[in-house]
Design an enzyme around this catalytic site. Sequence first.
Site, mmCIF file in Angstrom:
data_model
loop_
_atom_site.group_PDB
_atom_site.id
_atom_site.type_symbol
_atom_site.label_atom_id
_atom_site.label_comp_id
_atom_site.label_asym_id
_atom_site.label_seq_id
_atom_site.Cartn_x
_atom_site.Cartn_y
_atom_site.Cartn_z
ATOM 1 N N PHE A 129 0.856 -1.179 0.000
ATOM 2 C CA PHE A 129 0.000 0.000 0.000
ATOM 3 C C PHE A 129 0.900 1.240 0.000
ATOM 4 C CE2 PHE A 129 -2.770 3.301 1.732
ATOM 5 C CZ PHE A 129 -3.816 3.184 0.849
ATOM 6 N N ASP A 198 2.425 -4.985 8.405
ATOM 7 C CA ASP A 198 1.226 -4.155 8.317
ATOM 8 C C ASP A 198 0.031 -5.107 8.246
ATOM 9 O OD1 ASP A 198 -1.016 -2.768 7.345
ATOM 10 O OD2 ASP A 198 0.201 -1.355 6.200
ATOM 11 N N TYR A 223 -10.431 0.723 10.872
ATOM 12 C CA TYR A 223 -11.680 1.018 10.149
ATOM 13 C C TYR A 223 -12.004 0.062 9.018
ATOM 14 C CZ TYR A 223 -8.481 3.689 7.076
ATOM 15 O OH TYR A 223 -7.463 4.078 6.261
ATOM 16 N N LYS A 224 -11.194 -0.973 8.836
ATOM 17 C CA LYS A 224 -11.521 -1.953 7.801
ATOM 18 C C LYS A 224 -12.267 -3.115 8.461
ATOM 19 C CE LYS A 224 -7.459 -0.541 5.117
ATOM 20 N NZ LYS A 224 -8.115 0.109 3.970
ATOM 21 N N ARG A 386 -12.134 -5.276 -7.021
ATOM 22 C CA ARG A 386 -11.762 -5.785 -5.698
ATOM 23 C C ARG A 386 -13.013 -5.995 -4.851
ATOM 24 N NH1 ARG A 386 -8.188 -2.609 -1.152
ATOM 25 N NH2 ARG A 386 -10.090 -1.378 -1.115
#
Lengths: 427, 427
Positions: A129, A198, A223-224, A386
């Site tokens: 990312f 991560d 928040y995922k 995705r």
Amino acid sequence: MISQQDCRQRDADDPLRTLRDLFDLPPGVIYLDGNSLGALPRAVPARVAHVVAQQWGQDLIKSWNSAGWFALPRRVGDRIAPLIGAGGGEVVATDTTSINLYKVLSAALNIAAQDAPGRRTIVSERSNFPTDLYIAEALCRERGCTLKLIEPHEVAASLTPDVAVLMLTHVNYRTGAMHDMAAVTAAAHAAGALVVWDLCHSAGAVPVDLSGAQADFAVGCGYKYLNGGPGAPAFVWVHPRHVARCWQPLAGWWGHAQPFAFTPDYQPAMDITRYQCGTQPIVSLSALDCALDVFTAADQLGGMAALRAKSLALTDLFIDAVEALCPGAFTLVTPREHARRGSQVCLTPTAQLPAGSAYAIVQALIARGVIGDFRAGDAQQPDILRFGFTPLYLSFDNVLGAAQALAEVVRTREYAQARFHHKQAVT
Amino acid sequence: MISQQDCRQRDADDPLRTLRDLFDLPPGVIYLDGNSLGALPRAVPARVAHVVAQQWGQDLIKSWNSAGWFALPRRVGDRIAPLIGAGGGEVVATDTTSINLYKVLSAALNIAAQDAPGRRTIVSERSNFPTDLYIAEALCRERGCTLKLIEPHEVAASLTPDVAVLMLTHVNYRTGAMHDMAAVTAAAHAAGALVVWDLCHSAGAVPVDLSGAQADFAVGCGYKYLNGGPGAPAFVWVHPRHVARCWQPLAGWWGHAQPFAFTPDYQPAMDITRYQCGTQPIVSLSALDCALDVFTAADQLGGMAALRAKSLALTDLFIDAVEALCPGAFTLVTPREHARRGSQVCLTPTAQLPAGSAYAIVQALIARGVIGDFRAGDAQQPDILRFGFTPLYLSFDNVLGAAQALAEVVRTREYAQARFHHKQAVT
């Protein structure tokens, strides 16, 4: 090919089926973007309202103690810990993933400088990312270190004697490919490097065992898959063998051994508390705290092992259904092998579909209430569709419905409509 | 000595009196701690509920665009800008004060390294808020720079040729003493140093003119006089002449020129956007955005100039009333001179009162519904009773009531009760 009726039976037999009732999702929507922003747990609005109206509005300043605000980052950290194989007192929920990464990368470089001064390279994947790469790039620039970017299959070969830190995302945000954390960590250690993981696309999605892997540092997102709300605070973990070895650079008062002594000199706390910095956004952090109640409920139903089993069943079903319903239209980007797959499925259109159609297909799906997202490709990687599969609130019926919608979009060529061809920023 | 009736007349004549209705305060409380945690604006609960239930719960991922979440730090920054004499596009509301300070101090050192490589000292006040000193200490440790701590009267003398950065808090958190920003900045520039201003106790409390002072960098807090709620995001300002001169070290994706291009290399935005880092806590940030509506309302009634006039009238009244009602019991720590006073009044007990009574006096006041706070002293500075006066929601009647309560606590020796003698952490 599994039928709608079969799916409904699987849902009826699903031991986790009651968890969906803990979420508030809009009617008619199949939400496959929980890997970007987790859905709203039903209990959160009342908790947030209480924090705002009562704790802030009525109890005011005394809530720092009486409502436990000051301890909240550590308390939420202790609740995240079992999801990632960390011990109590080893995790804090604080700041953002990018900032926490800066803390642990700096600390890792400092430890490497003590133990192996010649090692001044950070290795990461080019497809990591981007913010992870940016943080590492800026830090290397400041320290005169080197950032080396590699492809996923080059990890083992990259561990040369100059490497201080291997920084990887456990589950890749684009492809959904998952590293073998224990094996990669062992290989890095054998080669004399530290490992920063991560966990943004892992925490709450796949079982993680940081302690078992003897990992060094980890950060991740609130928040995922943890469903803490937009921009919820992130988390940071440091193995106890490293935690007191060096300062992290963001040495704010919340990391002080005695923050309320207000001494002019910094004395870091001896545990993960030193990875705190400044005053945390309590309303957002309280939403995350409340959201984690869902995982407490899941613990009664088999916990992360049961969630993982369902996640794999959901992604298997989606892959099978897309291949059956849209034959030849898409290439699977996500690994088919369970051990290498996170909780998402990514597809790229084949030459059967017009070039550049991926974005428009995602938009056409959204118009049908199936929310996934699009990630643009570049010279190294293709455009992708995705889809994130959150076993907490998705049913087998949802998954088949999503595959059917995708097949309909392909069959009807809805994606060719002009209104789907504006590229917009999506996160 | 002003009477209760006089106070009520002043309140009736107060052009700002309607602003109090914009806040939700508990009945019977006189809140003099808005310099630590601002009170709840009445509109905030509904706004937060909307963000949680509708924007997050129903609109989900698309709210990043449709609800303006991604632009929110810049939008809120633009609303803070006029309160601190900054221009549009020059401020972002993001992260914490400590983290923003790390960004700007790092940038200031980098600019100094380009312009005047021999300057490697940061000067600050020993009595500055500790987190500012900790951040500077850690940064100096990492860069091999020196942190020199001085007393407030030593500022001019401290500006020796080794000084790269003068880092001051505009209004001291303990004493309420205010620096002359324009004069100090000009002196620092004349001596070849850059200036970083911490506006935590200034923004929304006293007029600030960063542009007029030609200041270099500033940071400040969202949860004190801006009333953004516990741990609301902080803000950061960089003068346009510096903003694109160097990277700040926390180079996360929100600071990228094209964050959604997802390129592996970092290209910072050319404006204050580069001082953003990671994904922000949108629920907490939305509360701050809503809280700023109070200042929009205040603008119709004279804005910061009117607020400042009332603030001085309130603090004048409190000082006069305490001196009249508790003669000889307290020494005024805050400067009496208007130009040197922030929006708070600090007192320290004289020898008329038992040694160590300050904490117990504050607790006895709190038991009476008058909420101020206590700050412990040390070898350099006395224990203090600290009272913040927020002209947005305090009346003259409140202020006289607070002074009367203090006089009653002294007269009745309530502070001698055992229940007031446990020291607790207060922020």
